[in-house]
Design a protein around this motif. Structure first.
Motif, PDB file in Angstrom:
ATOM      1  N   PHE A  30    -121.445  18.439  -5.930  1.00  0.00           N
ATOM      2  CA  PHE A  30    -121.649  18.124  -7.354  1.00  0.00           C
ATOM      3  C   PHE A  30    -122.170  19.411  -7.958  1.00  0.00           C
ATOM      4  CE2 PHE A  30    -124.961  16.717 -10.200  1.00  0.00           C
ATOM      5  CZ  PHE A  30    -124.108  16.044 -11.143  1.00  0.00           C
ATOM      6  N   GLN A  31    -123.158  20.224  -7.318  1.00  0.00           N
ATOM      7  CA  GLN A  31    -123.380  21.366  -8.184  1.00  0.00           C
ATOM      8  C   GLN A  31    -122.266  22.387  -8.147  1.00  0.00           C
ATOM      9  OE1 GLN A  31    -126.080  24.059  -5.437  1.00  0.00           O
ATOM     10  NE2 GLN A  31    -126.624  24.988  -7.360  1.00  0.00           N
ATOM     11  N   GLU A  61    -113.455  19.895  -2.418  1.00  0.00           N
ATOM     12  CA  GLU A  61    -112.748  20.157  -1.302  1.00  0.00           C
ATOM     13  C   GLU A  61    -113.338  21.446  -0.321  1.00  0.00           C
ATOM     14  OE1 GLU A  61    -111.378  17.916   0.747  1.00  0.00           O
ATOM     15  OE2 GLU A  61    -111.302  16.375  -0.786  1.00  0.00           O
ATOM     16  N   LEU A  62    -113.182  22.385  -1.009  1.00  0.00           N
ATOM     17  CA  LEU A  62    -113.652  23.529  -0.099  1.00  0.00           C
ATOM     18  C   LEU A  62    -115.124  23.773   0.006  1.00  0.00           C
ATOM     19  CD1 LEU A  62    -111.369  26.345  -1.851  1.00  0.00           C
ATOM     20  CD2 LEU A  62    -110.960  25.253   0.434  1.00  0.00           C
ATOM     21  N   VAL A  63    -115.827  23.443  -0.867  1.00  0.00           N
ATOM     22  CA  VAL A  63    -117.302  23.167  -0.796  1.00  0.00           C
ATOM     23  C   VAL A  63    -117.922  22.386   0.162  1.00  0.00           C
ATOM     24  CG1 VAL A  63    -119.636  22.945  -2.027  1.00  0.00           C
ATOM     25  CG2 VAL A  63    -117.876  24.442  -3.245  1.00  0.00           C
ATOM     26  N   THR A  64    -117.339  21.206   0.075  1.00  0.00           N
ATOM     27  CA  THR A  64    -117.711  19.960   0.932  1.00  0.00           C
ATOM     28  C   THR A  64    -117.391  20.526   2.485  1.00  0.00           C
ATOM     29  OG1 THR A  64    -117.359  18.321  -0.668  1.00  0.00           O
ATOM     30  CG2 THR A  64    -117.215  17.694   1.777  1.00  0.00           C
ATOM     31  N   ASN A  65    -116.270  21.131   2.848  1.00  0.00           N
ATOM     32  CA  ASN A  65    -115.640  21.520   4.179  1.00  0.00           C
ATOM     33  C   ASN A  65    -116.761  22.857   4.531  1.00  0.00           C
ATOM     34  OD1 ASN A  65    -113.723  19.874   4.178  1.00  0.00           O
ATOM     35  ND2 ASN A  65    -112.364  21.142   3.565  1.00  0.00           N
ATOM     36  N   ALA A  66    -117.193  23.490   3.439  1.00  0.00           N
ATOM     37  CA  ALA A  66    -118.137  24.486   3.938  1.00  0.00           C
ATOM     38  C   ALA A  66    -119.498  23.789   4.613  1.00  0.00           C
ATOM     39  CB  ALA A  66    -118.262  25.666   2.795  1.00  0.00           C
ATOM     40  N   LEU A  67    -119.961  23.014   3.734  1.00  0.00           N
ATOM     41  CA  LEU A  67    -121.235  22.332   3.746  1.00  0.00           C
ATOM     42  C   LEU A  67    -121.087  21.482   5.005  1.00  0.00           C
ATOM     43  CD1 LEU A  67    -122.034  21.369   0.203  1.00  0.00           C
ATOM     44  CD2 LEU A  67    -123.129  23.023   1.433  1.00  0.00           C
ATOM     45  N   ARG A  68    -120.080  20.918   5.245  1.00  0.00           N
ATOM     46  CA  ARG A  68    -119.864  20.045   6.449  1.00  0.00           C
ATOM     47  C   ARG A  68    -119.651  20.699   7.810  1.00  0.00           C
ATOM     48  NH1 ARG A  68    -116.336  14.968   5.304  1.00  0.00           N
ATOM     49  NH2 ARG A  68    -118.326  14.607   4.150  1.00  0.00           N
ATOM     50  N   ALA A  70    -119.154  24.351   8.041  1.00  0.00           N
ATOM     51  CA  ALA A  70    -119.319  25.813   8.227  1.00  0.00           C
ATOM     52  C   ALA A  70    -120.663  26.098   7.839  1.00  0.00           C
ATOM     53  CB  ALA A  70    -118.422  26.468   7.630  1.00  0.00           C
ATOM     54  N   ASN A  71    -121.941  25.349   8.287  1.00  0.00           N
ATOM     55  CA  ASN A  71    -122.872  25.804   7.944  1.00  0.00           C
ATOM     56  C   ASN A  71    -123.378  26.194   6.678  1.00  0.00           C
ATOM     57  OD1 ASN A  71    -123.667  25.565  10.795  1.00  0.00           O
ATOM     58  ND2 ASN A  71    -122.583  27.554  11.162  1.00  0.00           N
ATOM     59  N   GLY A  72    -123.071  25.856   5.643  1.00  0.00           N
ATOM     60  CA  GLY A  72    -123.231  25.826   4.070  1.00  0.00           C
ATOM     61  C   GLY A  72    -122.091  26.947   3.577  1.00  0.00           C
ATOM     62  N   VAL A  73    -122.523  27.352   2.184  1.00  0.00           N
ATOM     63  CA  VAL A  73    -121.710  27.973   1.515  1.00  0.00           C
ATOM     64  C   VAL A  73    -122.516  29.340   1.143  1.00  0.00           C
ATOM     65  CG1 VAL A  73    -120.957  28.379  -1.106  1.00  0.00           C
ATOM     66  CG2 VAL A  73    -120.690  26.087   0.081  1.00  0.00           C
ATOM     67  N   THR A  74    -122.147  30.642   1.379  1.00  0.00           N
ATOM     68  CA  THR A  74    -122.943  31.628   1.291  1.00  0.00           C
ATOM     69  C   THR A  74    -122.219  32.379   0.084  1.00  0.00           C
ATOM     70  OG1 THR A  74    -121.251  32.663   3.089  1.00  0.00           O
ATOM     71  CG2 THR A  74    -123.301  31.709   3.788  1.00  0.00           C
ATOM     72  N   GLY A  75    -121.235  31.866  -0.543  1.00  0.00           N
ATOM     73  CA  GLY A  75    -120.772  32.616  -1.652  1.00  0.00           C
ATOM     74  C   GLY A  75    -119.833  31.599  -2.551  1.00  0.00           C
TER      75      GLY A  75
END
Length: 143
Positions: A30-31, A61-68, A70-75
């Motif tokens: 959402f953010q 899709e990309l952010v959700t996948n990173a959060l779900r 890959a331990n979160g978004v780092t950039g």
């Protein structure tokens, strides 16, 4: 967000205004969509509603996948220049995205549905490793 002059191919006659937005961490898709909507609203001409929805879907899709997975978004980075918008999502996992095969809906599997959507919407898609054993997924979409 900021504006910068970008020179493509080293030729100053091809200079264009490039718009960018960057944040190191996101807590939700959402953010990310809010940041993306705001970013797209600064572009001139403004993207069509269809293009806006495509970019928002890729970001989600990309952010959700990173959060779900890959331990979160780092950039998180957005860029626009020469009728293209670029979305970059960085995470700390070295695992590349995977795609489920058609008809593969085993409930024990987790994920694999969003990647085909991203592949379909992006003109250019790259996944590259980072120095810290993570990855950056970059998707370019036409404006």
């Amino acid at each position: 967000m900021n504006n910068a002059t970008a020179i493509r191919n080293g030729d100053p006659r091809e200079a264009a205004t490039a718009h960018t937005a960057h944040t190191p961490y996101l807590r939700s898709s959402f953010q990310a969509r809010q940041i993306t909507r705001s970013f797209l609203s600064t572009l001139s001409p403004r993207p069509s509603p269809e293009v806006t929805e495509s970019v928002l879907l890729v970001v989600s899709e990309l952010v959700t996948n990173a959060l779900r997975h890959a331990n979160g978004v780092t950039g998180f980075h957005l860029g626009a220049a020469h009728r293209t918008v670029t979305v970059e999502v960085e995470d700390s996992s070295s695992a590349f995205p995977r795609e489920r095969l058609p008809g593969s809906f085993d409930e024990a599997e987790n994920g694999g549905f969003g990647w085909p959507i991203v592949r379909h919407l992006a003109n250019d898609l790259t996944v590259r490793p980072t120095r810290n054993n993570g990855k950056i997924i970059q998707a370019r979409l036409p404006l």
